[in-house]
Design an enzyme around this catalytic site. Structure first.
Site, PDB file in Angstrom:
ATOM      1  CG  ASN A  10      -1.836   1.132   1.326  1.00 16.38           C
ATOM      2  OD1 ASN A  10      -1.449   2.257   1.031  1.00 16.38           O
ATOM      3  ND2 ASN A  10      -3.059   0.892   1.732  1.00 16.38           N
ATOM      4  CG  HIS A  13       0.596   6.146   4.896  1.00 14.77           C
ATOM      5  ND1 HIS A  13      -0.379   7.080   5.135  1.00 14.77           N
ATOM      6  CD2 HIS A  13       0.127   4.988   5.386  1.00 14.77           C
ATOM      7  CE1 HIS A  13      -1.383   6.509   5.771  1.00 14.77           C
ATOM      8  NE2 HIS A  13      -1.104   5.237   5.931  1.00 14.77           N
ATOM      9  CG  HIS A  46      -8.379   4.033   0.913  1.00 11.07           C
ATOM     10  ND1 HIS A  46      -8.568   3.840   2.256  1.00 11.07           N
ATOM     11  CD2 HIS A  46      -9.591   4.372   0.415  1.00 11.07           C
ATOM     12  CE1 HIS A  46      -9.844   4.058   2.554  1.00 11.07           C
ATOM     13  NE2 HIS A  46     -10.482   4.391   1.455  1.00 11.07           N
ATOM     14  NE  ARG A  48      -9.618   8.163   4.218  1.00 12.97           N
ATOM     15  CZ  ARG A  48      -9.818   7.214   5.135  1.00 12.97           C
ATOM     16  NH1 ARG A  48      -9.017   6.189   5.217  1.00 12.97           N
ATOM     17  NH2 ARG A  48     -10.798   7.313   5.999  1.00 12.97           N
ATOM     18  NE  ARG A  52      -7.829  11.148   5.389  1.00 14.17           N
ATOM     19  CZ  ARG A  52      -8.306  10.502   6.457  1.00 14.17           C
ATOM     20  NH1 ARG A  52      -7.518   9.671   7.136  1.00 14.17           N
ATOM     21  NH2 ARG A  52      -9.531  10.676   6.859  1.00 14.17           N
ATOM     22  CD  GLU A  73      -7.062  -0.283   1.094  1.00 11.14           C
ATOM     23  OE1 GLU A  73      -7.238   0.800   1.701  1.00 11.14           O
ATOM     24  OE2 GLU A  73      -6.234  -1.115   1.450  1.00 11.14           O
ATOM     25  CB  THR A 104      -9.794   1.385   7.067  1.00 11.33           C
ATOM     26  OG1 THR A 104      -9.392   2.059   5.876  1.00 11.33           O
ATOM     27  CG2 THR A 104     -11.152   0.760   6.854  1.00 11.33           C
ATOM     28  CD  GLU A 154      -7.181  -6.312   2.845  1.00 13.43           C
ATOM     29  OE1 GLU A 154      -7.201  -6.127   1.613  1.00 13.43           O
ATOM     30  OE2 GLU A 154      -6.529  -5.618   3.645  1.00 13.43           O
ATOM     31  CG  HIS A 194      -5.757  -2.001   9.332  1.00 16.38           C
ATOM     32  ND1 HIS A 194      -6.213  -1.059   8.437  1.00 16.38           N
ATOM     33  CD2 HIS A 194      -5.536  -1.348  10.490  1.00 16.38           C
ATOM     34  CE1 HIS A 194      -6.297   0.106   9.042  1.00 16.38           C
ATOM     35  NE2 HIS A 194      -5.879  -0.044  10.275  1.00 16.38           N
TER      36      HIS A 194
END
Ligand code: PXP
Length: 245
Positions: A10, A13, A46, A48, A52, A73, A104, A154, A194
């Site tokens: 992922n 970030h 993801h 969103r 963000r 995602e 999440t 998932e 996660h």
């Protein structure tokens, strides 16, 4: 279900850092490329609602350049479903989304929202996309996923990762293991993720019923320190070179 396990990286970030300064770097597309070179089996992003971190531009470029799979995602929301239909990632992971959350926080309540999950999954499947709801390791949610006709889930490993002590971690690991086996018995492929990091990943990776782990924060955090000394040395070198040193 198989003897091996895949890693989805992922890169959200990397985009978080870019958005913090409104610059063009660091680019999550570059991170995705490096992750693929290092052996990642898929790239997770993801999109969103509040944008963000990942932007639509990132998805557009990744859709054209990824050599593995894109795992998008997203919330169960019309605007992002339409984006997925247009870009056709290999996988979509349906996640609950609340604006105020840092990340999440819980699994999707498939049992409580069966009709919407089923209709979104059918729509996305028609675009050739595999759909995996992100759910707590709970048999009721798995039975609902089966009823919704999805072939992949998932499992949320957040409670395992955040358990206060070894006994709690052991209990949460057992919940993940039992849910993964139950999913397999329903013919559902299992991914998980996660909060997984370099300290806690191995007991989850050892669960044979799990096919893929999606990991982001720990990898981006580790990469920062793996590169920190070289980044400082290069800045110092440039400064000294400017003075003819
Ligand atoms: N899987 C899902 C569905 C997520 O929402 C996240 C966080 O974006 C992850 C995996 C990765 O979690 P982490 O960043 O804690 O590794």
């Amino acid at each position: 279900m198989s003897g091996t396990i895949q890693l989805g990286v992922n890169v959200d970030h990397v985009a978080t850092l870019r958005q913090a300064r409104g610059t063009r770097y660091p680019d999550p597309v570059m991170a995705a490329w490096l992750a693929e070179q290092a052996g990642a089996d898929s790239i997770t992003v993801h999109l969103r609602e509040d944008r963000r971190h990942i932007q639509e531009r990132d998805l557009e470029v990744l859709a054209r350049t990824l050599q593995t799979r894109m795992n998008l995602e997203m919330a169960l929301a019309e605007p992002v479903i339409a984006i997925a239909e247009r870009l056709r990632p290999a996988d979509v992971c349906l996640v609950p989304e609340r604006r105020a959350e840092l990340t999440t926080e819980g699994g999707l309540d498939v049992a409580g929202d069966l009709a919407r999950v089923r209709s979104a999954s059918e729509r996305l499947a028609q675009a050739g996309i595999r759909v995996a709801p992100f759910i707590d390791p709970d048999e009721r949610q798995l039975d609902a996923c089966r009823a919704a006709g999805v072939g992949v889930v998932e499992l949320h490993t957040g409670r395992y990762a955040e358990a206060a002590d070894g006994a709690g971690r052991g209990r949460e690991l057992e919940r993940v293991r039992r849910a993964a086996r139950h999913a397999n018995s329903l013919g559902i492929e299992v991914h998980a993720g996660h909060g997984l990091n370099y300290q806690n990943v191995q007991p989850v990776a050892a669960i044979a019923a799990i096919n893929e782990l999606n990991i982001g924060h720990a990898i981006v955090a580790r990469a920062l320190f793996d590169g920190f000394a070289a980044a400082v040395a290069e800045m110092k070198r440039l400064m000294l070179a400017a003075r003819g040193a």
